[in-house]
Design a protein around this motif. Structure first.
Motif, short mmCIF file in Angstrom:
data_model
loop_
_atom_site.label_atom_id
_atom_site.label_comp_id
_atom_site.label_asym_id
_atom_site.label_seq_id
_atom_site.Cartn_x
_atom_site.Cartn_y
_atom_site.Cartn_z
N LYS A 1 37.90 35.58 42.40
CA LYS A 1 39.04 36.48 42.04
C LYS A 1 38.58 37.60 40.95
O LYS A 1 38.96 38.72 41.02
N TRP A 2 37.83 37.04 40.02
CA TRP A 2 37.46 37.91 39.23
C TRP A 2 36.19 39.03 39.49
O TRP A 2 36.43 40.00 38.95
N SER B 1 37.60 41.87 40.92
CA SER B 1 38.14 42.65 40.16
C SER B 1 37.32 43.45 39.07
O SER B 1 37.80 44.43 38.36
N SER B 2 35.90 43.15 39.16
CA SER B 2 34.94 43.38 38.13
C SER B 2 34.73 44.85 38.01
O SER B 2 34.28 45.34 37.18
N THR C 1 36.72 47.23 39.35
CA THR C 1 37.78 48.04 39.50
C THR C 1 38.62 48.16 37.91
O THR C 1 37.90 47.72 37.11
N ASP D 1 41.36 46.70 37.46
CA ASP D 1 42.39 45.70 37.58
C ASP D 1 42.74 45.07 36.32
O ASP D 1 41.86 44.70 35.60
N ILE E 1 44.01 41.28 35.24
CA ILE E 1 44.06 40.02 35.50
C ILE E 1 45.04 39.25 34.79
O ILE E 1 44.96 39.23 33.41
N LYS F 1 40.64 42.36 31.37
CA LYS F 1 39.90 43.20 32.31
C LYS F 1 38.35 42.50 32.06
O LYS F 1 38.12 41.97 31.28
#
Length: 480
Positions: free
Chosen positions: A162-163, A166-167, A169, A171, A173, A476
């Protein structure tokens, strides 16, 4: 008391007691107040059956109340929990005298019976309580936990994926959600086994627990729901689903036992009585499950929050992980080489005050700190007061893993650091479990990602029996 068995539950219980007693209008005064030899508080005039619980509510939590109480009266002090006189101690010397005490005052937890039921180990003392602990503790021994590493790694890898997504972007968390979800999966897999290898049963369990917990939280202000009400029906629906899940797990284990060489917590639950006492299996299984995920979930949240706030500590930990593991996973052989990671764990437990208090009682009068304590008086061990005592921890609210370096540990007095309760037969049964799970998760995530806090967050501790963050922590991440 098992300090971390019912990680957030005990705070709910304590505050439920506060609210229910505050509603009382009786003006009676405890009859034995003049016989108490311990310094401390008398009930405020007109409080009647509430005792000093109004003061606890005003302070914000029992931990915050105890901080003030001990600052005013010293290492041993008394107050009134309704009509019951309670003694609180915050002294390594007095702690030493209580290490082998097994009894835990059940009256502090009676209001939570609708969820965990009267069959729970939370209410078990004397030989029955000892019998259960002797059996259940086998599931959390060093040898038993060695078989859990792969399950811990599995849930850590899921969060890592999941991380990773998002890394690249911008995003944000939700840290607490990810850690609580991870902790629920970890305790389900390791305690109850193959029934939870996919997400369906885990989701059923989590959704049902959330439903039950929501009703219990509302009960703090409006009381437990009357039979027939919508709230009562929601509670029963969630509880019934959890009960069915436990039944399914038992049936699965009975069918697979001959082919499954792993011995998990559910096996010990089932082996205690013959025939199987389903009510007790449900009560103790739920008690341990809640204790497990509330403890580790909040411990991981605080650890990663502190590391996000302290980039130097984060980088020092990442360097150790890369040096010691070299791309391998944490295992029983290399875990003890992660010395700075252990320092981060210890300082997280201390700085967050993860477990602020526990409680014991004795069946005979006892002298503590020069004072006579009457038999069966609840004795609170103010663990959090000790963890924040400036005499032992200068600048106590500052996160500093160096407090737990080998050199600094040599200077520390015994029992000053008791984050999982006093050593002995009533220490939190899952303390080894918590250390290993958080080690695997921290090594996986810190070793692969850099992370920082999203700006303009005001995170504060909320002190229950397990201390949690005041609101969601947003971070982030970026790949290393």
């Amino acid at each position: 008391m098992e300090p971390l068995l019912l990680l957030a539950i005990c705070f709910v219980v304590a505050m439920a007691v506060v609210i229910s007693l505050v509603k009382s209008r009786s003006n009676r005064t405890p009859s034995n107040v003049t016989s108490v030899q311990v310094p401390g508080l008398h009930p405020a005039k007109g409080n009647g059956d509430q005792g000093n619980l109004v003061d606890v509510a005003t302070a914000g939590s029992l931990h915050q109340f105890l901080m003030v109480l001990h600052k005013q009266y010293g290492p041993i002090a008394g107050f009134w929990w309704g009509k019951q006189h309670v003694v609180s101690v915050a002294s390594p010397t007095i702690f030493k005298n209580l290490v082998q005490v097994f009894g835990r005052p059940p009256e502090l937890f009676k209001l939570f019976e609708p969820l965990i039921t009267a069959d729970s180990i939370q209410f078990a003392n004397y030989e029955e309580g000892r019998r259960r602990r002797r059996v259940y503790d086998k599931a959390f021994s060093h040898a038993a936990i060695s078989q859990y590493y792969s399950s811990f790694q599995k849930v850590a890898e899921e969060v890592s994926l999941k991380w990773d997504a998002s890394s690249n972007t911008d995003d944000q968390i939700p840290l607490q959600k990810h850690m609580i979800d991870l902790a629920i999966k970890a305790i389900a897999l390791t305690a109850f086994g193959e029934c939870f290898k996919d997400s369906e049963n885990i989701n059923r369990l989590q959704n049902s627990y959330d439903l039950v917990w929501e009703v219990m939280e509302v009960s703090l202000t409006v009381g437990f729901p009357e039979p027939g009400t919508d709230r009562y029906k929601r509670f029963q629906t969630g509880k019934s689903t959890i009960y069915r899940i436990v039944e399914e797990v038992i049936q699965h284990k009975q069918l697979e036992r001959a082919r499954d060489d792993k011995v998990l917590f559910i096996d010990y639950l089932m082996s205690l009585d013959s025939p199987i006492n389903l009510d007790r299996v449900f009560a103790d299984g739920l008690s341990y499950m809640i204790g497990g995920f509330h403890t580790t979930g909040n411990m991981l949240t605080w650890a990663l929050y502190f590391l996000a706030c302290d980039q130097d500590a984060q980088e020092k930990l990442a360097t150790e992980i890369q040096t010691v593991l070299g791309g391998d996973n944490v295992n029983p052989t290399n875990i003890n080489n992660l010395t700075y990671l252990r320092q981060v764990q210890e300082e997280t437990l201390r700085c967050s005050v993860l477990a602020p208090w526990a409680a014991k009682f004795l069946d005979d009068d006892v002298e503590l700190g020069g004072y006579l304590i009457q038999k069966r008086t609840p004795i609170i061990t103010a663990l959090g007061v000790m963890l924040q005592d400036e005499k032992y921890w200068p600048d106590p609210t500052r996160f500093d893993p160096e407090r737990f370096s080998a050199e600094n540990m040599k200077k520390r007095q015994g029992h000053v650091f008791s984050p999982f309760g006093l050593a002995g037969k009533r220490i939190c049964p899952g303390y080894r479990f918590a250390y290993v799970e958080t080690a695997v998760v921290l090594a996986t995530l810190v070793g692969r990602f850099r992370f920082k806090l999203v700006e303009d967050q005001d995170i504060k501790p909320v002190f229950g029996l397990v201390t949690h963050v005041s609101e969601e922590v947003w971070i982030k991440v970026a790949k290393r």
